[in-house]
Design an enzyme around this catalytic site. Structure first.
Site, PDB file in Angstrom:
ATOM      1  N   GLY A 200      50.679 -91.941  17.473  1.00 45.75           N
ATOM      2  CA  GLY A 200      51.458 -91.004  16.650  1.00 45.75           C
ATOM      3  C   GLY A 200      50.570 -89.853  16.189  1.00 45.75           C
ATOM      4  O   GLY A 200      49.610 -89.472  16.873  1.00 45.75           O
TER       5      GLY A 200
ATOM      6  N   SER B  76      45.520 -97.519   9.072  1.00 43.33           N
ATOM      7  CA  SER B  76      46.880 -97.729   8.569  1.00 43.33           C
ATOM      8  C   SER B  76      46.861 -98.099   7.086  1.00 43.33           C
ATOM      9  O   SER B  76      45.945 -98.768   6.611  1.00 43.33           O
ATOM     10  CB  SER B  76      47.564 -98.850   9.355  1.00 43.33           C
ATOM     11  OG  SER B  76      47.352 -98.691  10.740  1.00 43.33           O
TER      12      SER B  76
ATOM     13  N   HIS C 237      41.966 -96.897  -1.718  1.00 44.26           N
ATOM     14  CA  HIS C 237      42.577 -95.663  -1.226  1.00 44.26           C
ATOM     15  C   HIS C 237      43.967 -95.543  -1.845  1.00 44.26           C
ATOM     16  O   HIS C 237      44.969 -95.808  -1.221  1.00 44.26           O
ATOM     17  CB  HIS C 237      42.671 -95.744   0.305  1.00 44.26           C
ATOM     18  CG  HIS C 237      43.106 -94.467   0.943  1.00 44.26           C
ATOM     19  ND1 HIS C 237      42.615 -93.243   0.593  1.00 44.26           N
ATOM     20  CD2 HIS C 237      44.000 -94.230   1.940  1.00 44.26           C
ATOM     21  CE1 HIS C 237      43.177 -92.310   1.354  1.00 44.26           C
ATOM     22  NE2 HIS C 237      44.024 -92.887   2.166  1.00 44.26           N
TER      23      HIS C 237
HETATM   24  N1  APR Z   1      51.668-101.523  18.230  1.00 45.66           N
HETATM   25  C1  APR Z   1      51.241-100.312  18.603  1.00 45.66           C
HETATM   26  N2  APR Z   1      51.688 -99.171  18.039  1.00 45.66           N
HETATM   27  C2  APR Z   1      52.598 -99.279  17.077  1.00 45.66           C
HETATM   28  C3  APR Z   1      53.077-100.520  16.612  1.00 45.66           C
HETATM   29  C4  APR Z   1      52.569-101.687  17.237  1.00 45.66           C
HETATM   30  N3  APR Z   1      52.951-102.899  16.873  1.00 45.66           N
HETATM   31  N4  APR Z   1      53.968-100.283  15.636  1.00 45.66           N
HETATM   32  C5  APR Z   1      54.044 -98.958  15.460  1.00 45.66           C
HETATM   33  N5  APR Z   1      53.226 -98.341  16.337  1.00 45.66           N
HETATM   34  C6  APR Z   1      53.015 -96.897  16.542  1.00 45.66           C
HETATM   35  C7  APR Z   1      54.311 -96.109  16.473  1.00 45.66           C
HETATM   36  O1  APR Z   1      55.070 -96.256  17.675  1.00 45.66           O
HETATM   37  C8  APR Z   1      53.806 -94.691  16.269  1.00 45.66           C
HETATM   38  O2  APR Z   1      53.635 -94.004  17.499  1.00 45.66           O
HETATM   39  O3  APR Z   1      52.226 -96.332  15.510  1.00 45.66           O
HETATM   40  C9  APR Z   1      52.426 -94.913  15.578  1.00 45.66           C
HETATM   41  C10 APR Z   1      52.369 -94.354  14.180  1.00 45.66           C
HETATM   42  O4  APR Z   1      52.440 -92.971  14.291  1.00 45.66           O
HETATM   43  P1  APR Z   1      53.179 -92.047  13.208  1.00 45.66           P
HETATM   44  O5  APR Z   1      54.527 -92.595  12.904  1.00 45.66           O
HETATM   45  O6  APR Z   1      53.068 -90.641  13.668  1.00 45.66           O
HETATM   46  O7  APR Z   1      52.307 -92.270  11.882  1.00 45.66           O
HETATM   47  P2  APR Z   1      50.898 -91.575  11.506  1.00 45.66           P
HETATM   48  O8  APR Z   1      51.151 -90.362  10.705  1.00 45.66           O
HETATM   49  O9  APR Z   1      50.059 -91.489  12.719  1.00 45.66           O
HETATM   50  O10 APR Z   1      50.297 -92.669  10.499  1.00 45.66           O
HETATM   51  C11 APR Z   1      49.912 -93.942  10.953  1.00 45.66           C
HETATM   52  O11 APR Z   1      48.064 -94.126   9.436  1.00 45.66           O
HETATM   53  O12 APR Z   1      47.425 -92.682   7.744  1.00 45.66           O
HETATM   54  C12 APR Z   1      48.091 -93.874   8.057  1.00 45.66           C
HETATM   55  O13 APR Z   1      49.738 -94.135   6.289  1.00 45.66           O
HETATM   56  C13 APR Z   1      49.542 -93.834   7.662  1.00 45.66           C
HETATM   57  O14 APR Z   1      50.012 -96.152   8.005  1.00 45.66           O
HETATM   58  C14 APR Z   1      50.147 -94.855   8.565  1.00 45.66           C
HETATM   59  C15 APR Z   1      49.276 -94.741   9.824  1.00 45.66           C
END
Ligand code: APR
Length: 310
Positions: free
Chosen positions: A11, A119, A175
């Site tokens: 993401g 995360s 955090h």
């Molecule tokens: N396995 C692999 N990828 C996964 C899984 C999983 N089980 N579950 C979710 N994802 C992927 C989603 O498909 C998505 O592409 O994690 C990605 C998260 O990306 P975004 O929704 O864009 O979130 P992002 O802004 O990148 O933040 C991710 O980091 O900073 C922290 O608080 C934030 O917890 C969040 C994490």
């Protein structure tokens, strides 16, 4: 390249981290996500930028952990991000399940890797990763303090109209809203900011730093910050890959340091080829220690909530 880093979660944070790792030509980069096509598409796009950006990081994308095998570092950004009105803690149960699943697979395929956890809620997710992986404590590290300190540095530079390069800052603790920015240890060209700014202005910058994530969520409305979080994770990865031994504030597992036991919390550490090579204990004033205790208590509460969730 001779080093390999897998970024789980393709993401906003994950894809940006992959881009920075590749453009700095630090390692081969694997993007992994649960959504079919997403990591493959983003990795191919990055690979097609490579001739212009001049790197041979061979970005690849996959939904299968086989592709991540024998990574030196696995950066975990999988999970849901915050929406306006949500705290990082609201993500706890969803992201804990995702973290468990990701770490099981990642640890199986890269048993010698260093895990960098991104995360949220960060400190709680570090506990999940530590317990699930069974890795030694030097190889499970949370990204928080580097980001919070970068935010503090950016605000100090804006306030004093100086180069960000002249600034250093230290933010300790969990955090979250209880994080502990340390003005005494934050400097401009080596001069503590307590010599350069009034208490009122420092308090305002400290408050803005503690709310830094929420400020961005409020503006974006559809997700949370990703440029600075990605930069922070990559600075940690670089120090490990190049064995640079940088001192950076990271969430690490404490066993007695700072008076805390069995707890992940942000403190200054030395990051090198072996992951966390040293935990540095600095002297804190009574007020600073009280603030850190409050932050530690907030992490403990999330940790016991995690236990209840199973
Ligand atoms: N396995 C692999 N990828 C996964 C899984 C999983 N089980 N579950 C979710 N994802 C992927 C989603 O498909 C998505 O592409 O994690 C990605 C998260 O990306 P975004 O929704 O864009 O979130 P992002 O802004 O990148 O933040 C991710 O980091 O900073 C922290 O608080 C934030 O917890 C969040 C994490």
């Amino acid at each position: 390249m001779d080093k390999k880093v897998t970024v789980v979660g393709a993401g906003n944070v994950g894809a940006t981290a992959a881009q920075r790792l590749a453009e700095k030509e630090l390692c081969d980069v694997v993007l992994l996500d649960i959504i079919e096509g997403l990591p493959q598409g983003k990795a191919l796009d990055l690979a097609e930028a490579a001739p212009i950006e001049k790197h041979d990081a061979h970005p690849t994308g996959s939904n299968d952990y086989e592709a991540s095998a024998n990574s030196d570092i696995v950066i975990i950004t999988a999970g849901i991000p915050r929406k306006p009105g949500m705290s990082r803690d609201d993500l706890l149960s969803t992201n804990a399940k995702i973290m468990k699943n990701v770490v099981q697979e990642a640890a199986k395929h890269s048993p010698d890797a260093v895990l960098i956890i991104v995360s949220n809620p960060l400190d709680a997710m570090c506990h999940v990763a530590f317990n699930t992986s069974g890795f030694p404590k030097n190889r499970v590290i949370g990204m928080a303090g580097v980001l919070d300190s970068a935010r503090f540095r950016a605000f100090i530079a804006m306030e004093l109209n100086v180069s960000v390069e002249n600034t250093t800052a230290f933010v300790l603790g969990g955090h979250g809203d209880t994080m502990v920015p340390l003005p005494r240890y934050s400097t401009v060209a080596g001069i503590p900011i307590t010599e350069l700014l009034s208490k009122e202005r420092i308090d305002a910058l400290v408050k803005r730093t503690a709310n830094g994530g929420a400020e961005i969520v409020g503006l974006l409305k559809t997700g949370s910050a990703f440029y600075a979080p990605a930069s922070a994770a990559v600075e940690m990865a670089e120090s490990i890959l190049k064995d640079k031994k940088k001192i950076l504030p990271c969430a690490v597992y404490l066993e007695g340091e700072y008076g805390y036991n069995d707890l992940f919390i942000g403190v200054p550490v030395k990051l090198g080829g072996n992951g966390v090579e040293q935990i540095i204990e600095i002297t804190l004033t009574e007020t600073e220690k009280t603030a850190l205790d409050k932050s530690a208590q907030a992490v403990r509460e999330l940790k016991s909530l995690l236990k209840k969730l199973g």
